[in-house]
Scaffold this motif. Structure first.
Motif, short mmCIF file in Angstrom:
data_model
loop_
_atom_site.label_atom_id
_atom_site.label_comp_id
_atom_site.label_asym_id
_atom_site.label_seq_id
_atom_site.Cartn_x
_atom_site.Cartn_y
_atom_site.Cartn_z
N GLU A 202 0.84 -1.19 0.00
CA GLU A 202 0.00 0.00 0.00
C GLU A 202 0.88 1.25 0.00
OE1 GLU A 202 -2.50 0.16 3.44
OE2 GLU A 202 -0.93 0.98 4.73
N GLU A 203 0.40 2.29 -0.66
CA GLU A 203 1.15 3.53 -0.72
C GLU A 203 1.10 4.24 0.63
OE1 GLU A 203 0.97 6.17 -4.07
OE2 GLU A 203 -0.17 4.69 -5.24
N THR A 204 2.21 4.86 0.98
CA THR A 204 2.27 5.62 2.24
C THR A 204 1.86 7.07 2.05
OG1 THR A 204 4.57 6.30 1.89
CG2 THR A 204 4.20 4.19 2.98
N GLY A 205 1.79 7.51 0.79
CA GLY A 205 1.52 8.92 0.51
C GLY A 205 2.77 9.74 0.31
N ASP A 206 3.94 9.15 0.62
CA ASP A 206 5.21 9.84 0.43
C ASP A 206 5.80 9.50 -0.93
OD1 ASP A 206 5.07 10.86 3.03
OD2 ASP A 206 6.05 9.08 3.86
N ALA A 217 6.68 6.73 -5.81
CA ALA A 217 5.80 6.49 -4.67
C ALA A 217 6.47 5.54 -3.68
CB ALA A 217 4.48 5.89 -5.15
N TYR A 219 6.03 2.75 -0.65
CA TYR A 219 5.06 1.73 -0.24
C TYR A 219 5.49 1.12 1.09
CZ TYR A 219 3.33 1.89 -5.05
OH TYR A 219 2.80 2.30 -6.25
#
Length: 272
Positions: A202-206, A217, A219
């Motif tokens: 899942e992506e961390t948003g960073d 991206a 993860y």
């Protein structure tokens, strides 16, 4: 009590010890290489040869605690994964010394934790693909090969690879881990599709800029809801590894305190 000749020694109960194969990823290699620390032997047999980190087993330690202590005393690193690998025995592996059975663990160390593979005392890090040129003691070359084979059979599970790169990573970094483990060049677009389709990232948003590439991206590994809590009976990671670390440190503090009390008692007896 001492032992007599070789024939008599081979009839004695074997000593039992623990050894650890510690694996880390080369942070500077584009496609990644696996490295591991070895210890130069300072006594016979195999004086001057390289061997796996290890130590004795005590009655007040579990096997996992003994393996963790051997790892920390050699590298001062904290593994992200620790698992009992296999028991190695047999009369020929001692080469004339006392018969020895080794309970072997393998450990994965995160890329950030491994740092620059600093050397200390008789400990040195070696890349896995250069071990063939080394003089390696006992049957430790076969043990290392066994551990690498175990790692490669687990490569289909993203959580194992993620433990080498760290808690968060880009797909390019994870790609480097897979290439290091398999020893092959993997097509990056196909790898991206497979990993994103696994349902375990899942992506961390960073985002992270990697060299001249555009920001990528970041993860993290997230196990599927249907994944077993402990898929391998002797595998230790996450909170269980943190608990093991706390136990080992508590035991070390207790042993230090006991040694200091013993020294004080001896001083009181010998001081006029």
């Amino acid at each position: 009590m001492g032992y007599g000749n070789v024939s008599e020694r081979l009839k004695q109960p074997p000593q039992v010890g623990v050894s650890v194969v510690i694996l880390a990823l080369d942070p500077d290699s584009e496609h990644g290489r696996l490295w591991l620390p070895l210890v130069r032997r300072v006594r016979q047999p195999f004086l001057g040869c390289w061997a796996l980190p290890g130590g004795d087993i005590r009655a007040d330690r579990t096997l996992a605690q003994s393996a963790y202590e051997a790892l920390e005393s050699t590298t001062d690193l904290h593994p992200s994964y620790l698992e009992q690998l296999h028991a190695f025995g047999g009369p020929d592996r001692s080469h004339g010394g006392l018969p020895m059975v080794s309970i072997v663990y393998w450990a994965l160390v995160g890329q950030a934790e491994a740092g620059d593979f600093a050397e200390a005392d008789n400990v040195r890090w070696f890349p896995e693909d250069e071990l063939a040129s080394l003089d390696i003691a006992f049957d430790h070359r076969e043990i290392i090969a066994y551990a690498l084979d175990r790692l490669r059979t687990r490569i289909e599970y993203p959580d194992i690879a993620a433990k080498l790169v760290g808690p968060t990573f880009t797909l390019r970094q994870l790609h480097g881990v897979y290439e290091a483990i398999t020893g092959t060049v993997l097509d990056l677009p196909n790898f991206r599709r497979k990993m994103l389709g696994s349902g375990e990232l899942e992506e961390t948003g960073d985002v992270l800029r990697e060299g001249r590439h555009r920001p990528a991206a970041v993860y993290r590994y997230v196990p599927r809801k249907d994944a077993p809590a402990h898929p391998y009976a002797y595998a230790i990671s996450g909170s269980r590894l943190a608990e093991l670390d706390a136990r080992v440190r508590a035991i070390a503090q207790r042993d230090t305190a006991d040694a200091e009390r013993g020294a004080d008692d001896l001083s009181a007896l010998t001081t006029e």
